[in-house]
Motif scaffolding. Structure first.
Motif, PDB file in Angstrom:
ATOM      1  N   ARG B 159       0.811  -1.192  -0.052  1.00  0.00           N
ATOM      2  CA  ARG B 159      -0.004  -0.147   0.057  1.00  0.00           C
ATOM      3  C   ARG B 159       0.802   1.210   0.070  1.00  0.00           C
ATOM      4  N   GLU B 160       1.786   1.272   0.809  1.00  0.00           N
ATOM      5  CA  GLU B 160       2.708   2.300   0.710  1.00  0.00           C
ATOM      6  C   GLU B 160       3.350   2.805  -0.565  1.00  0.00           C
ATOM      7  N   LEU B 161       3.747   1.630  -1.160  1.00  0.00           N
ATOM      8  CA  LEU B 161       4.476   1.918  -2.563  1.00  0.00           C
ATOM      9  C   LEU B 161       3.833   1.963  -3.463  1.00  0.00           C
ATOM     10  N   GLY B 162       2.372   1.893  -3.389  1.00  0.00           N
ATOM     11  CA  GLY B 162       1.260   2.051  -4.530  1.00  0.00           C
ATOM     12  C   GLY B 162       1.029   3.473  -4.213  1.00  0.00           C
ATOM     13  N   SER B 163       0.891   3.957  -2.932  1.00  0.00           N
ATOM     14  CA  SER B 163       0.225   5.445  -2.727  1.00  0.00           C
ATOM     15  C   SER B 163       1.313   6.430  -3.229  1.00  0.00           C
ATOM     16  N   VAL B 164       2.696   6.066  -3.580  1.00  0.00           N
ATOM     17  CA  VAL B 164       3.447   6.790  -4.142  1.00  0.00           C
ATOM     18  C   VAL B 164       3.792   6.474  -5.751  1.00  0.00           C
TER      19      VAL B 164
END
Lengths: 315, 306
Positions: B159-164
């Motif tokens: 989710r973290e890498l998806g959000s950026v």
């Protein structure tokens, strides 16, 4: 991952290292310390500690992969659901069963192989090659090779069993055999690591103990039972705990070789997380399942920490 | 080992007491019979081990054997290759994205290795050599990371890498693999063993902390550097779970993800499947042959385990 942190020398206040001026000294080293730590800590907080906390928070929310944000607050619902789900408990059980199937052979065989190898004078590199080479191979390579070996009727193993007059089961397709077959593959793949740990442990057994016992008329078996094994206790503890932790984290073999099947009979805990998180898009629930799985691994790690060393003595 | 001979030597230097002499020669006779037993036992051990080693090599040998046959002959239950061919390798290299996967694996693993060695050794230098206020806190923070298996972080990391918007890039594969708590411990332990007098001397000569780290401590830490480097590379290269999630574009996949994805696509073309497995294994076989000794020393010295 885990490590032994052997006793480092604790006499770290050598000549000249005493702070030449107390608090003043402390501030003078504070700035360089920050510079040295920043690259690691930045990435570490961003990609390890941050996600760990984020995951923990998420596990208390109905977070979904298809919606941004955390979603509705769920309290302990996700945990209650996981603990009440038979699928979850089956996945945990498969993981534990896999650990039970792999740990004893991976410890005992590694020990036996190392004891044998210790008596080899020439060509040790060959044994290291044979036993250790598989360990560095990617799981996908190992899986492809063993799926071919396990192929019903045509595969090497099936043919060998048939030639010997037996009836080969469907190694990966029969729920009764699938986990055993995965365990055999894993033993072949990772035994080399424990083998090398044991070889290192054997080097620390003092030679003169063997010599003294030989004078007393001790044969090889007695020597192994009375000298070698007791002195290897530390190594064995290390090998067992590292192996339990590694086996609990199993994912690759099942994912590639059986996709958790047949009939979910080999679905591991991590694959359960993978399935609910990335197939069902239930992120919050997957985070809760991850946390529960983490507690399981933590319990095993805690045993390791208690048994090996108290790291605060090194600070 | 080293059992032979020394038992006799031990009894050579005596003081001539007859009673003791007699006991000595009895012991000598006993020892030499034990010697014979021991030698026989050792021969048996070597025989058994050789058989086991050959058994252990069978899967790899069989994969290689299969890959050199034409697809149609792979189901013959024989080790004999009647028509040896490299056709399977040609097929795999031409039809699949394996060359792209090599590049992806090579780039991400190399950068992850460099990143890990650099960041972990710098952090370890601070923890080993510098006095600063939150030292204890930092140490415990890193220790906590030792307890967290990367596998339990896949959901939040995704989710973290998806959000950026970094998913489906090499960055997504690479970045989470750089911070490795265990590497910090391996370096710190090694640095702690280097006499502080050496860097104190450099400091007195006017070298700053960074110079001391680069010119004194790191050159003395080759064994630690090579152990961490080799293991970072092998782990990163073999990592399946995270790159599987981080990258879905076939052009960006790493070797393990690619091989897992094509698993089954060759169907009964077993030679092609085995050729792809051998090609996937090749770089690591090379790493192993080049660094065999260092890998083994690294494990023995640190108990590193993925």
């Amino acid at each position: 991952m885990a490590t032994t942190i052997p006793a480092a020398d604790r006499t770290r206040t050598g000549p000249g290292s005493a702070p030449p001026g107390g608090a003043d000294h402390r501030t003078r080293q504070g700035r360089p310390a920050l510079l040295f730590l920043t690259p690691f800590l930045a990435l570490y907080l961003l990609f390890i500690i941050g996600p760990a906390l984020y995951g923990l928070v998420m596990s208390f929310f109905h977070t979904s992969m298809v919606r941004p944000g955390l979603g509705e607050f769920a309290g302990l619902d996700n945990y209650a659901e996981a603990l009440g789900s038979s699928d979850f408990w089956w996945a945990i059980w498969h993981t534990v069963w896999f650990t039970i199937l792999t740990t004893p052979p991976l410890v005992v065989l590694a020990l036996v192989f190392a004891l044998l190898a210790e008596r080899v004078r020439r060509g040790r590199w060959f044994f290291r090659l044979a036993f250790f080479l598989p360990y560095v191979l990617p799981s996908a390579v190992v899986a492809l090779i063993w799926m071919w070996i396990y192929t019903p009727e045509l595969g090497l193993l099936s043919r060998t069993v048939d030639t010997l007059g037996g009836t080969a089961p469907n190694w990966l397709g029969d729920p009764a055999w699938a986990m055993v077959s995965l365990a055999v593959t894993t033993v072949w793949w990772t035994l080399g690591f424990n083998f090398v740990l044991y070889l290192a442990g054997l080097q620390d057994v003092p030679r003169d103990l063997y010599e003294a016992s030989a004078i007393d008329g001790a044969g090889p078996w007695q020597q192994i039972r009375r000298i070698t094994l007791p002195l290897l206790t530390r190594t064995t503890t290390l090998v067992v705990v590292l192996q339990v932790i590694a086996s609990l984290k199993v994912f690759d073999q099942m994912y590639i070789m059986t996709s958790g099947g047949p009939n979910f009979s080999t679905r591991s805990a991590l694959q359960y997380v993978f399935d609910v998180g990335f197939t069902d898009y239930r992120t919050g629930y997957a985070a809760a399942a991850s946390t529960l799985f983490f507690l399981l691994v933590l319990a095993a790690s805690a045993v390791w920490l208690v048994l090996t060393r108290r790291p605060e003595s090194e600070v | 080992m080293a059992l032979r001979g020394s038992t006799h030597d031990r009894y050579r230097d005596g003081d001539g007491d007859t009673d003791r002499d007699r006991r000595r020669s009895e012991a000598g006779a006993l020892a030499s019979s034990v010697d014979r037993r021991m030698r026989l036992f050792n021969h048996c051990c070597v025989g058994v081990l050789l058989a086991l080693a050959l058994l252990w090599l069978v899967p790899l040998a069989w994969a290689l054997d299969t890959s050199l046959k034409p697809n149609a002959e792979t189901t013959d239950p024989t080790w004999l290759i009647e028509n040896p061919t490299l056709q399977a390798y040609r097929t795999v290299l031409a039809d699949s994205d394996i060359l792209n996967w090599y590049v992806a694996s090579f780039v991400t693993s190399t950068l992850a290795t460099l990143g890990t060695v650099l960041t972990a050794s710098m952090a370890a230098y601070a923890l080993s050599r510098l006095r600063f206020r939150y030292r204890r806190l930092v140490f415990w923070l890193v220790l906590a990371g030792l307890m967290i298996p990367n596998q339990v972080l896949i959901v939040p990391q995704f989710r973290e890498l998806g959000s950026v918007h970094l998913l489906n890039t090499w960055w997504a594969v690479l970045l989470p693999q750089i911070p490795t708590a265990i590497a910090v411990f391996v370096f710190k332990q090694f640095f702690d063993g280097i006499p502080r007098d050496l860097d104190e001397a450099a400091r007195i000569d006017g070298a700053g902390f960074f110079r001391t780290y680069r010119r004194v401590v790191m050159p003395l830490s080759r064994p630690a550097v090579s152990a961490v480097a080799i293991f970072s590379f092998v782990w990163s290269w073999n990592n399946l779970l995270w790159p599987l999630l981080a990258v879905t574009d076939p052009d960006l996949m790493t070797i393990p993800v690619g091989l897992a994805a094509i698993q089954g696509t060759y169907g009964i073309r077993y030679a092609d499947t085995m050729a792809s497995a051998i090609l996937g294994a090749l770089p690591l076989i090379l790493v192993f042959l080049l660094f065999q000794r260092r890998i083994v020393e690294g494990i023995a010295g640190t108990g590193l385990k993925g």
